[in-house]
Each structure stands twice: as structure tokens, then as C-alpha cells.
Enzyme design. Structure first.
Site, mmCIF file in Angstrom:
data_model
loop_
_atom_site.group_PDB
_atom_site.id
_atom_site.type_symbol
_atom_site.label_atom_id
_atom_site.label_comp_id
_atom_site.label_asym_id
_atom_site.label_seq_id
_atom_site.Cartn_x
_atom_site.Cartn_y
_atom_site.Cartn_z
ATOM 1 N N ASP A 91 0.861 -1.180 0.000
ATOM 2 C CA ASP A 91 0.000 0.000 0.000
ATOM 3 C C ASP A 91 0.903 1.236 0.000
ATOM 4 O O ASP A 91 2.122 1.115 0.098
ATOM 5 C CB ASP A 91 -0.976 -0.038 1.181
ATOM 6 C CG ASP A 91 -0.271 -0.010 2.528
ATOM 7 O OD1 ASP A 91 0.946 0.230 2.579
ATOM 8 O OD2 ASP A 91 -0.947 -0.230 3.546
ATOM 9 N N ASP A 265 -7.635 -7.675 0.114
ATOM 10 C CA ASP A 265 -6.756 -7.871 1.267
ATOM 11 C C ASP A 265 -7.549 -7.507 2.508
ATOM 12 O O ASP A 265 -8.454 -6.667 2.445
ATOM 13 C CB ASP A 265 -5.518 -6.958 1.194
ATOM 14 C CG ASP A 265 -5.846 -5.557 1.682
ATOM 15 O OD1 ASP A 265 -6.444 -4.793 0.901
ATOM 16 O OD2 ASP A 265 -5.551 -5.234 2.844
ATOM 17 N N CYS A 303 -12.086 -28.653 6.441
ATOM 18 C CA CYS A 303 -10.821 -27.945 6.209
ATOM 19 C C CYS A 303 -9.641 -28.901 6.331
ATOM 20 O O CYS A 303 -9.615 -29.757 7.210
ATOM 21 C CB CYS A 303 -10.695 -26.797 7.216
ATOM 22 S SG CYS A 303 -9.163 -25.861 7.038
HETATM 23 ZN ZN LIG Z 1 -8.614 -25.489 9.217
#
Ligand SMILES: [Zn+2]
Length: 373
Positions: A91, A265, A303
């Protein structure tokens, strides 16, 4: 010569692209983990890459103050310094000057401010912002802009936006072109569609390698943010990447991709990870809550990150209660994995012409998805 963007597929306004840079290729839509002070907090660079991240963000404000842009350059540039060989977007420092620095004065030349670290005085001008980001060896450099406070009247927003456009022109003049390096402009104009469109026209006339939408996620709320995107994004050049700065929650990202944004972001996955908040399918949970103390379930069954493969909610809860550093490290890894999984699924959805189907799966209500026991 500079970065190059290839738009491969679209599904509605959602776009699947590839951004080629001097430091590697980025599949878009992309999420950039934030590496504030030359590190994604609590994460080894190899681990960041393992989540699927192809580009990270560095903060000019922090790095110019400590260790200093010249020092980073002496030590081989930011890629070498932090051992992240991939693309880095920096940035311009303007946003953090406004949010973190003490005693600042802003005029046409630039902004003078005091360091929040030691009170030392610094100046940031469009030219100096380009110089610092070149010294850091940023793959993608952002123009210095004035962050319009929110709320702002239309007149205040116009004056601020016009100054940002004059600064954008100076940034373009000062930016040193190098193969595979890019300079992005930033659209301002607060919540006023006409100002946003004028800002787009000004920037497109100057000509940039990508276009960011700035001044959002500052308290205007999601509906207003989406309205600004709808008034802005269709006017942006189609052959350049579009970046929504500082956004956001997974449902913000889904809604912005739906409206044609390519890059994001946000500190949310890393910052939340450090405080015990985990993003899981269907919402968030706070691992510090007592309900998790005896839970043998992983954070998120779907996950594949090390936190979910190796540990129970009960163990993660214990780590946070005992202030063990592994707790924030594991939750940070998990949250970054969650965001990268989101981006990968959105990309696959666009490629398959099934964006809305994927989007619905990720647009969870903003409620706590707590384990009842
Ligand atoms: Zn995870």
C-alpha cells in the site's frame, strides 16, 4: 512490459483471471494475506504459500518507519528480507498515516506526520511513496491517495478525490517502469456515484496497470459498499485487475466478486486468528468460549489445514486459555486456509458457470456458529 492481466472466464459480472508479474502468477479472484511489518504474523512464509496464497500485502507505513525502506533495499528488497519470493503488493502508506500516525498535516505537496513508534517526523509525498515502494521492491505499487474520512459531505468528498487524482498523476510520473512490475490507481469519491465515476475517468486517462477501489470498509456498511461497487466497477477498464482495498468478511468478498472485483486484502483472518475467532463454514466461532473446552471435533470438518487435521476444538481452547503461542498460530493458519479455500471455490465456480451456486454456500449469516456441546 509491466504486469499483464488475462481475463479467462466470466460468469455474470464475476471474473476469473490471471495476473502475471515479475515474481510469479496470481489466479484471480485472489485474497492477499496482510504482512504488515515484513511478516504475516505468526506464519512462516512457506506456510502462507501452503494455504494457496500467491501474493501478500506489505504496509509501506510500517516498513518506512521500521526498519526503513533504505535498510530493506540494502538487505536485498522485501522478497529477500522476509523470504517470500512471490509477488508482493504494497500500500502507499496513506491509509495508515491517517489511522495510526500522530499529529499530521496534509496539503497539496503531501502529508507530514509523526511516527507512532518514536514520535519522529516524516513526510510522505506522491514521489516519496513511489521511491519507498521501489526501494522495498514491491511487485505492485499503489498510488498515494488521500483517504477521505467517512462520513464526508459531497463537497468534502469531491475536494479530497480531486487531490487524490492530482497525486495519482504525480505517482504515475514518478513510478519507475520495470518489466513485470505494476502501478495501481485508486478510485475515491466516498459514497457518491458521480464522484466515483469521475475518479474512474481521471485514472483511466492517466492509465494504470490495475485499479483499486479505496475508501470503503470505513463504516459505511455492506449495502452502501455494494452500491458504490455497482456504481464504479462497470466503468473500470475491463482488461485490468480490480482490487477492493481492506475488504473483508467472506460474505463481503463473495458480494464483491459478484460485482466484478478481482483482488482483496484484509487483516481479518490473521487478526481474528490471534484473538481466538475462527472462520468456519456457516459462520464464525470464538474458541475461547467454554462450550469448546470438552469438544473433540476439529474447528471445521471440511478444512485440510494443520489446525483442523491435527487438533480438537478442546485442545485449541486450552492453548488460548493457557496463552500458548501455538493457539494463535494454528487459528491464523486455519483462517488463512479458509479464505484461500473460499477464493479457490469462487474461481472454480466462475470457470464452471456455477458462480451463484458456490456463492450461496459461502454467504453465511453473520451469526456465531457455535458448537452447542
Ligand atoms: Zn482449518
Amino acid at each position: 512490459m509491466s504486469t499483464s492481466f488475462e481475463l479467462r472466464e466470466t460468469d455474470g459480472a464475476a471474473r476469473r483471471g490471471k495476473l502475471s508479474t515479475a515474481h510469479g502468477m496470481i489466479n484471480t479472484p485472489a485474497f492477499m494475506p496482510v504482512g504488515t511489518a515484513g511478516t504475516v504474523k505468526g506464519m512462516h512464509p512457506d506456510s502462507v504459500a501452503l494455504t494457496g496464497a500467491q501474493i501478500i500485502l506489505g504496509n509501506t507505513y510500517h516498513l518506512m518507519l521500521r526498519p526503513g525502506a533504505e535498510r530493506v533495499a540494502e538487505l536485498g528488497g522485501l522478497h529477500r528480507f522476509m523470504n517470500w519470493p512471490g509477488p508482493i503488493l504494497t500500500d502507499s502508506g496513506g491509509f495508515q498515516v491517517m489511522s495510526l500516525a500522530g499529529l499530521r498535516t496534509i496539503n497539496e505537496e503531501g502529508v507530514v506526520f509523526k511516527s507512532h513508534i518514536d514520535g519522529s517526523k516524516h513526510q510522505l509525498t506522491p514521489e516519496r511513496a513511489m521511491d519507498i515502494q521501489r526501494l522495498l521492491d514491491a511487485t505492485i505499487t499503489m498510488v498515494l491517495d488521500e483517504c477521505t474520512p467517512f462520513p464526508a459531505t459531497e463537497q468534502e468528498a469531491e475536494d479530497s478525490m480531486m487531490r487524490s487524482m492530482r497525486w495519482a498523476e504525480r505517482c504515475k510520473q514518478a513510478f519507475v517502469q520495470r518489466p513485470g512490475y505494476g502501478l495501481f490507481g485508486i478510485v475515491q469519491g466516498s459514497v457518491y456515484p458521480k464522484l466515483r465515476q469521475r475518479s474512474v475517468t481521471s485514472l483511466a486517462t492517466i492509465g494504470f496497470d490495475g485499479y483499486a477501489v479505496g475508501g470503503l470498509a470505513v463504516g459505511e456498511g455492506q449495502p452502501a459498499m455494494f452500491e458504490v461497487l455497482e456504481a464504479t466497477v462497470p466503468h473500470l477498464p475491463k482488461d485490468r485487475p480490480r482490487y477492493l482495498m481492506g475488504v473483508g468478511r467472506p460474505d463481503d468478498i463473495v458480494g464483491a466478486v459478484r460485482r466484478g472485483i478481482d483482488m482483496f486484502d484484509c487483516v481479518m483472518p490473521t487478526r481474528s486468528g490471534r484473538t481466538g475467532q475462527a472462520f468456519i463454514r456457516g459462520g464464525t466461532l470464538n474458541i475461547r468460549n467454554a462450550v469448546h473446552a470438552a469438544s473433540d471435533r476439529p474447528l471445521d470438518e471440511t478444512c485440510r489445514c494443520p489446525a483442523c487435521r491435527g487438533y480438537s476444538r478442546g485442545y485449541l481452547h486450552h492453548l488460548f486459555k493457557a496463552n500458548e503461542m501455538l493457539g494463535p498460530m494454528l487459528l491464523t493458519w486455519h483462517n488463512l486456509q479458509h479464505y484461500q479455500d473460499l477464493m479457490a471455490e469462487l474461481r472454480q465456480g466462475i470457470e464452471a458457470g456455477r458462480f451463484e451456486e458456490v456463492a450461496r454456500r459461502w454467504e453465511a449469516p453473520a451469526t456465531e456458529a457455535e458448537d452447542p456441546g
